[in-house]
Design a protein around this motif. Sequence first.
Motif, PDB file in Angstrom:
ATOM      1  N   PRO A 231       0.911  -1.285  -0.064  1.00 33.02           N
ATOM      2  CA  PRO A 231      -0.024  -0.057  -0.014  1.00 33.02           C
ATOM      3  C   PRO A 231       0.827   1.272  -0.060  1.00 33.02           C
ATOM      4  O   PRO A 231       0.127   2.430  -0.549  1.00 33.02           O
ATOM      5  N   THR A 232       2.143   1.121   0.273  1.00 32.64           N
ATOM      6  CA  THR A 232       2.993   2.262   0.177  1.00 32.64           C
ATOM      7  C   THR A 232       3.946   2.468  -1.010  1.00 32.64           C
ATOM      8  O   THR A 232       4.735   3.400  -1.174  1.00 32.64           O
ATOM      9  N   ASP A 233       3.401   1.605  -1.781  1.00 28.73           N
ATOM     10  CA  ASP A 233       4.170   1.828  -3.272  1.00 28.73           C
ATOM     11  C   ASP A 233       3.424   2.820  -4.053  1.00 28.73           C
ATOM     12  O   ASP A 233       2.283   3.324  -3.990  1.00 28.73           O
ATOM     13  N   ALA A 234       4.228   3.179  -5.179  1.00 30.65           N
ATOM     14  CA  ALA A 234       3.799   4.034  -6.250  1.00 30.65           C
ATOM     15  C   ALA A 234       4.626   3.627  -7.569  1.00 30.65           C
ATOM     16  O   ALA A 234       5.655   2.998  -7.640  1.00 30.65           O
ATOM     17  N   ILE A 235       3.651   3.826  -8.554  1.00 29.85           N
ATOM     18  CA  ILE A 235       4.492   3.726 -10.006  1.00 29.85           C
ATOM     19  C   ILE A 235       4.650   4.864 -10.672  1.00 29.85           C
ATOM     20  O   ILE A 235       3.861   5.757 -10.830  1.00 29.85           O
ATOM     21  N   ILE A 236       5.833   4.756 -11.147  1.00 31.18           N
ATOM     22  CA  ILE A 236       6.126   6.404 -11.898  1.00 31.18           C
ATOM     23  C   ILE A 236       6.589   6.115 -13.309  1.00 31.18           C
ATOM     24  O   ILE A 236       7.299   4.900 -13.577  1.00 31.18           O
TER      25      ILE A 236
ATOM     26  N   VAL B 163      -0.859   5.219  -7.387  1.00 36.50           N
ATOM     27  CA  VAL B 163      -0.259   5.075  -5.860  1.00 36.50           C
ATOM     28  C   VAL B 163      -1.019   4.121  -5.064  1.00 36.50           C
ATOM     29  O   VAL B 163      -2.252   3.943  -5.338  1.00 36.50           O
ATOM     30  N   GLY B 164      -0.347   3.472  -4.049  1.00 33.50           N
ATOM     31  CA  GLY B 164      -1.147   2.793  -3.153  1.00 33.50           C
ATOM     32  C   GLY B 164      -1.845   3.483  -2.186  1.00 33.50           C
ATOM     33  O   GLY B 164      -1.785   4.542  -1.956  1.00 33.50           O
TER      34      GLY B 164
ATOM     35  N   ALA C  33       0.551  12.038   0.624  1.00 32.31           N
ATOM     36  CA  ALA C  33       0.159  13.021  -0.133  1.00 32.31           C
ATOM     37  C   ALA C  33       0.434  12.694  -1.616  1.00 32.31           C
ATOM     38  O   ALA C  33       0.061  13.755  -2.414  1.00 32.31           O
ATOM     39  N   LEU C  34       1.202  11.650  -1.920  1.00 29.61           N
ATOM     40  CA  LEU C  34       1.648  11.598  -3.371  1.00 29.61           C
ATOM     41  C   LEU C  34       0.289  11.370  -4.118  1.00 29.61           C
ATOM     42  O   LEU C  34      -0.743  10.649  -3.799  1.00 29.61           O
ATOM     43  N   LYS C  35       0.211  11.639  -5.423  1.00 29.31           N
ATOM     44  CA  LYS C  35      -0.889  11.496  -6.265  1.00 29.31           C
ATOM     45  C   LYS C  35      -0.440  11.354  -7.649  1.00 29.31           C
ATOM     46  O   LYS C  35       0.487  12.025  -7.865  1.00 29.31           O
ATOM     47  N   PRO C  36      -1.506  10.870  -8.447  1.00 33.19           N
ATOM     48  CA  PRO C  36      -1.025  10.905 -10.203  1.00 33.19           C
ATOM     49  C   PRO C  36      -0.949  12.118 -10.507  1.00 33.19           C
ATOM     50  O   PRO C  36      -1.623  13.123 -10.297  1.00 33.19           O
TER      51      PRO C  36
ATOM     52  N   VAL D  33       8.140   2.289  -6.921  1.00 35.41           N
ATOM     53  CA  VAL D  33       8.665   3.168  -5.758  1.00 35.41           C
ATOM     54  C   VAL D  33       8.256   2.423  -4.522  1.00 35.41           C
ATOM     55  O   VAL D  33       7.051   2.954  -4.349  1.00 35.41           O
ATOM     56  N   PRO D  34       8.989   1.737  -3.737  1.00 35.60           N
ATOM     57  CA  PRO D  34       8.494   1.489  -2.383  1.00 35.60           C
ATOM     58  C   PRO D  34       8.651   2.461  -1.590  1.00 35.60           C
ATOM     59  O   PRO D  34       9.418   3.755  -1.820  1.00 35.60           O
ATOM     60  N   GLN D  35       7.823   2.541  -0.466  1.00 39.05           N
ATOM     61  CA  GLN D  35       8.004   3.878   0.650  1.00 39.05           C
ATOM     62  C   GLN D  35       7.733   5.008  -0.008  1.00 39.05           C
ATOM     63  O   GLN D  35       8.508   6.032   0.389  1.00 39.05           O
ATOM     64  N   ALA D  36       6.879   5.179  -0.923  1.00 37.33           N
ATOM     65  CA  ALA D  36       6.417   6.214  -1.601  1.00 37.33           C
ATOM     66  C   ALA D  36       5.825   7.431  -0.716  1.00 37.33           C
ATOM     67  O   ALA D  36       5.774   8.496  -1.069  1.00 37.33           O
ATOM     68  N   GLN D  37       5.412   7.106   0.396  1.00 37.41           N
ATOM     69  CA  GLN D  37       4.957   8.153   1.546  1.00 37.41           C
ATOM     70  C   GLN D  37       5.810   8.993   1.837  1.00 37.41           C
ATOM     71  O   GLN D  37       5.850   9.998   2.340  1.00 37.41           O
ATOM     72  N   TYR D  38       7.261   8.546   1.518  1.00 35.30           N
ATOM     73  CA  TYR D  38       8.504   9.222   2.171  1.00 35.30           C
ATOM     74  C   TYR D  38       9.711   9.532   1.074  1.00 35.30           C
ATOM     75  O   TYR D  38       9.951  10.933   1.060  1.00 35.30           O
ATOM     76  N   GLY D  39       9.890   8.717   0.381  1.00 37.18           N
ATOM     77  CA  GLY D  39      11.030   8.992  -0.668  1.00 37.18           C
ATOM     78  C   GLY D  39      10.930   9.979  -1.727  1.00 37.18           C
ATOM     79  O   GLY D  39      11.603  10.769  -1.922  1.00 37.18           O
TER      80      GLY D  39
END
Length: 395
Positions: free
Chosen positions: A25-30, A69-70, A75-78, A138-144
């Motif tokens: 759930p903390t992943d994102a795809i870029i 985003v997971g 706060a990350l968003k498409p 991108v793992p840990q996308a809530q922070y990285g």
Amino acid sequence: MKAVTWHGKRDVRVDTVDDPKLLEPTDAIIRVTSSGICGSDLHLYEVLGPFMGEGDILGHEPMGVVEEVGAEAGALKPGDRVVVPFNISCGHCYMCETGLQSQCETTQVKAQGKGAALFGYTKLYGQVPGGQAEYLRVPQAQYGPIKVPDGPPDEQFVYLSDVLPTAWQAVAYADVPDGGSLVVFGLGPIGQMCCRVALHRGAGKVIGVDLVDERLTMAERHGVTTVDLRTQPEAGGVIRDLTGGRGADAVIDAVGMEAHGAPAGKLAHQLVGLLPKPIAAKVTEKAGIDRLSVLYAAIDAVRRGGTVSLSGVYGGMLDPLPMMELFDKQIQLRMGQANVRRWIDDILPLVGDDADPLGVRDLATHRLPLEDAPQAYKMFQEKTNGAIKVLLQPA
């Protein structure tokens, strides 16, 4: 998707591989728009093959646009434009909260006795698929990921992934006094930025040491006094002459195990490449195969009571100093993987400044499509065609 993959010594290819998917759930795809080739990638290209798997996706200097985003990606968003730090850190463990994100306890590769996981960098650091690709999980996308504004070209921001934080930390660790002197051995991308950061932070004299014409010329454009090892091989004496006979207040080794001038080390690297992989891995871990010429030169060039800061990567266990252990655990001299997130608040306003105080627009020498990666690696390793920094850009 297309991705740059490892297939053996000096054998990287652009393959079609599975698209990345959200796994946590903390992943994102870029969607990657630019990704640098780093000097550290050349270790994988040349000597660290025993720790690689065929088909591993390379690259740890990416930026791009968030596609997905997971549920716990903060706060990350498409649609967000982001730079992705090379180390994967959570932001909430003890190490992250103390500014040592490269030692993140959430992503530490404990099975290998190593620090935080890294993108695109061997089994030792988690074998996480890298960013020289069209898409990246991108793992840990809530922070990285570091949000950057739309509009300016990628090269204004892409160096936040590695080059700039690594250089900033090297200079911070060097602890150059105001108006003091700093020597930087190695004028590749990290060394170039070490020089510029040091001058920006108040160093009085910065001396850059290298033996490649284009690197020396680029450094001189930014106010650096240069020493060409081809014509002045005894760097320590030259540096003492330039610093009142005392030596430099601080020295940064921005070379590490890629140093020139150590034929025994070069031969050992080549021999390791001929061994069966399980044996080669043990030799690389345990044998003293590093080229320590620059480290010895740094110790020679620094004044008594000065500081040596290492940003170049070392990898052997039985060197005269246990460099792999010192580097990985970030024990002083001063050294270690850059704690990227620790320095971003200091650097981001500078790369966003139209005046370009760190000269980020004058670093990339080549911007190539992703499919040219094999030729780009060869060119970068051989330092041909004036290659100092190469950015790969997926179509």
